[in-house]
Design a protein around this motif. Structure first.
Motif, mmCIF file in Angstrom:
data_model
loop_
_atom_site.group_PDB
_atom_site.id
_atom_site.type_symbol
_atom_site.label_atom_id
_atom_site.label_comp_id
_atom_site.label_asym_id
_atom_site.label_seq_id
_atom_site.Cartn_x
_atom_site.Cartn_y
_atom_site.Cartn_z
ATOM 1 N N LEU A 7 0.815 -1.215 0.000
ATOM 2 C CA LEU A 7 0.000 0.000 0.000
ATOM 3 C C LEU A 7 0.846 1.261 0.000
ATOM 4 C CD1 LEU A 7 -2.789 -1.084 2.490
ATOM 5 C CD2 LEU A 7 -2.878 -1.028 0.009
ATOM 6 N N SER A 18 -5.565 1.802 2.722
ATOM 7 C CA SER A 18 -6.381 0.810 2.017
ATOM 8 C C SER A 18 -6.066 0.858 0.522
ATOM 9 C CB SER A 18 -7.870 1.081 2.245
ATOM 10 O OG SER A 18 -8.252 2.278 1.586
ATOM 11 N N ASN A 19 -6.521 -0.178 -0.171
ATOM 12 C CA ASN A 19 -6.333 -0.224 -1.621
ATOM 13 C C ASN A 19 -7.064 0.923 -2.312
ATOM 14 O OD1 ASN A 19 -4.612 -2.386 -2.012
ATOM 15 N ND2 ASN A 19 -6.279 -3.875 -1.902
ATOM 16 N N THR A 20 -8.226 1.303 -1.797
ATOM 17 C CA THR A 20 -8.986 2.392 -2.390
ATOM 18 C C THR A 20 -8.207 3.703 -2.321
ATOM 19 O OG1 THR A 20 -11.019 1.297 -1.707
ATOM 20 C CG2 THR A 20 -11.196 3.599 -2.349
ATOM 21 N N GLN A 21 -7.602 3.981 -1.174
ATOM 22 C CA GLN A 21 -6.798 5.190 -1.049
ATOM 23 C C GLN A 21 -5.597 5.146 -1.984
ATOM 24 O OE1 GLN A 21 -5.692 5.545 3.051
ATOM 25 N NE2 GLN A 21 -7.537 6.707 3.581
ATOM 26 N N LYS A 22 -5.001 3.980 -2.120
ATOM 27 C CA LYS A 22 -3.849 3.852 -3.009
ATOM 28 C C LYS A 22 -4.245 4.109 -4.455
ATOM 29 C CE LYS A 22 -0.562 0.531 -4.716
ATOM 30 N NZ LYS A 22 -0.228 -0.858 -4.751
ATOM 31 N N ILE A 23 -5.381 3.568 -4.870
ATOM 32 C CA ILE A 23 -5.861 3.792 -6.236
ATOM 33 C C ILE A 23 -6.092 5.273 -6.472
ATOM 34 C CG2 ILE A 23 -7.833 3.428 -7.767
ATOM 35 C CD1 ILE A 23 -7.986 0.568 -6.591
ATOM 36 N N TRP A 24 -6.699 5.956 -5.511
ATOM 37 C CA TRP A 24 -6.920 7.394 -5.661
ATOM 38 C C TRP A 24 -5.603 8.152 -5.687
ATOM 39 C CZ3 TRP A 24 -10.933 9.668 -7.534
ATOM 40 C CH2 TRP A 24 -12.176 9.061 -7.437
#
Length: 126
Positions: A7, A18-24
């Motif tokens: 991450l 989280s993965n979502t924060q990383k994607i953003w």
């Protein structure tokens, strides 16, 4: 046991929860790089219009920024970071070999076409 994705980006300088924060985070980085490309393409600064190695400096900036974007898309969105070292090398070296081969073929064919146009006749008839 599920495989956890790392991450962080930029070799661990920026870490996410989280993965979502990383994607953003990666999306924001890619958006900023694209915005820089668009601004440079619109304004075309005179300082980048000088020839460098046969091309304008601005073209080199575009090539480098495009490679940076391709690297991060592959590294983070295609999860190459989480793969084994041998698979990463296999993917990268195959691409490098194919790009070098393409450049060789394009230069060979371009030289032949240039000689046909400059001399006005065909040297080799296949």
């Amino acid at each position: 046991m599920a495989h956890e994705h790392k991450l962080e980006i930029f070799r661990g300088l920026v870490k996410f929860k989280s993965n979502t924060q990383k994607i953003w985070g990666v999306l924001i980085f890619l958006t900023l790089v694209t915005a820089v490309e668009v601004v440079l393409g619109i304004y075309k600064p005179e300082s980048l219009m000088i020839p460098v190695l046969g091309m304008k400096g601005l073209n080199w900036v575009f090539i480098i920024l495009t490679l940076v974007k391709a690297y991060y898309i592959t590294w983070d969105f295609m999860h190459m970071r989480d793969e084994t070292k041998s698979l990463r090398r296999m993917v990268v070296w195959t691409a490098v070999f194919l790009i070098c081969y393409l450049i060789f073929i394009l230069l060979q064919e371009g030289g032949y076409i240039e000689s046909v146009y400059s001399n006005g006749y065909i040297k080799k008839d296949f």
